[in-house]
Design an enzyme around this catalytic site. Structure first.
Site, short mmCIF file in Angstrom:
data_model
loop_
_atom_site.label_atom_id
_atom_site.label_comp_id
_atom_site.label_asym_id
_atom_site.label_seq_id
_atom_site.Cartn_x
_atom_site.Cartn_y
_atom_site.Cartn_z
N ASP A 30 0.85 -1.19 0.00
CA ASP A 30 0.00 0.00 0.00
C ASP A 30 0.89 1.24 0.00
O ASP A 30 1.87 1.33 0.72
CB ASP A 30 -0.91 -0.01 1.24
CG ASP A 30 -2.05 0.96 1.12
OD1 ASP A 30 -3.21 0.51 1.03
OD2 ASP A 30 -1.80 2.19 1.13
N ASN A 84 -12.67 -3.60 2.85
CA ASN A 84 -13.57 -2.46 3.02
C ASN A 84 -14.60 -2.55 1.91
O ASN A 84 -14.24 -2.62 0.73
CB ASN A 84 -12.80 -1.13 2.91
CG ASN A 84 -11.94 -0.87 4.13
OD1 ASN A 84 -12.32 -1.22 5.24
ND2 ASN A 84 -10.78 -0.27 3.92
N GLU A 92 -12.21 3.25 -0.89
CA GLU A 92 -11.81 4.37 -1.77
C GLU A 92 -11.69 3.92 -3.21
O GLU A 92 -11.93 4.70 -4.13
CB GLU A 92 -10.43 4.93 -1.33
CG GLU A 92 -10.42 5.58 0.02
CD GLU A 92 -9.00 5.87 0.49
OE1 GLU A 92 -8.03 5.69 -0.29
OE2 GLU A 92 -8.86 6.28 1.65
N HIS A 97 -10.31 -5.41 -3.09
CA HIS A 97 -8.94 -5.73 -2.66
C HIS A 97 -8.98 -6.14 -1.19
O HIS A 97 -9.76 -5.61 -0.40
CB HIS A 97 -8.00 -4.53 -2.86
CG HIS A 97 -8.56 -3.24 -2.36
ND1 HIS A 97 -9.50 -2.52 -3.06
CD2 HIS A 97 -8.34 -2.55 -1.22
CE1 HIS A 97 -9.82 -1.44 -2.38
NE2 HIS A 97 -9.14 -1.43 -1.24
P1 AMP Z 1 -9.77 1.13 0.44
O1 AMP Z 1 -9.98 2.30 1.33
O2 AMP Z 1 -10.13 -0.18 1.10
O3 AMP Z 1 -10.42 1.30 -0.91
O4 AMP Z 1 -8.21 1.03 0.21
C1 AMP Z 1 -7.54 1.63 -0.86
C2 AMP Z 1 -6.07 1.60 -0.54
O5 AMP Z 1 -5.35 1.82 -1.73
C3 AMP Z 1 -5.65 2.68 0.46
O6 AMP Z 1 -5.09 2.08 1.62
C4 AMP Z 1 -4.61 3.49 -0.32
O7 AMP Z 1 -3.54 3.92 0.48
C5 AMP Z 1 -4.17 2.49 -1.39
N1 AMP Z 1 -3.62 3.08 -2.61
C6 AMP Z 1 -4.10 4.13 -3.32
N2 AMP Z 1 -3.33 4.37 -4.40
C7 AMP Z 1 -2.34 3.44 -4.40
C8 AMP Z 1 -1.23 3.14 -5.25
N3 AMP Z 1 -0.97 3.87 -6.35
N4 AMP Z 1 -0.41 2.11 -4.91
C9 AMP Z 1 -0.65 1.38 -3.80
N5 AMP Z 1 -1.69 1.60 -2.97
C10 AMP Z 1 -2.52 2.61 -3.24
#
Ligand code: AMP
Length: 110
Positions: A30, A84, A92, A97
């Site tokens: 992440d 999530n 987000e 994932h």
């Molecule tokens: P969620 O809130 O469950 O959708 O988690 C999305 C996750 O993706 C968050 O923890 C972000 O920090 C992570 N994230 C966003 N952009 C990237 C990226 N380019 N590479 C790796 N992780 C990312």
């Protein structure tokens, strides 16, 4: 999906710190880790919610967690696995994932 961030990472159009890859998923670190070890296990097929995953994708993702934990040195100390799902959970990225978090004692969820 062409403009999905995680699809772009899977197609290697955007860089990531990859930990493991199988035919079904890519696991990468992440970018904003919420724990000393924070890996996202992302199916290659674009689906938004866990219930859309095929049984073989779910099995592969879950089977991989132990190896990822071993690679990153948290297998013995333990780790949290987390989806999530939707707005109230704070999802987000609309590409399902599985989070693997470890490396320090986890805080209570609530
Ligand atoms: P969620 O809130 O469950 O959708 O988690 C999305 C996750 O993706 C968050 O923890 C972000 O920090 C992570 N994230 C966003 N952009 C990237 C990226 N380019 N590479 C790796 N992780 C990312």
């Amino acid at each position: 999906m062409t403009d999905c961030l995680f699809c772009k990472i899977i197609r290697e159009e955007i860089p990531s710190e990859q930990v493991l890859e199988t035919t079904n998923y890519v696991a990468f670190k992440d970018i904003h880790p919420k724990a000393p070890v924070h890996v996202l296990i992302v199916p290659k097929r674009h689906v938004e919610r866990p219930e859309e995953l095929r049984p073989e994708e779910i099995a592969d993702m879950l089977n991989g967690t132990e190896e990822i934990a071993q690679i990153l040195g948290v297998k013995e100390t333990g780790y949290r696995l987390l989806f999530n799902v939707g707005t109230h959970a704070g999802q987000e990225i609309d590409h399902v994932h599985l989070h693997l978090l470890g490396g320090a004692p986890a805080k209570s969820l609530y």
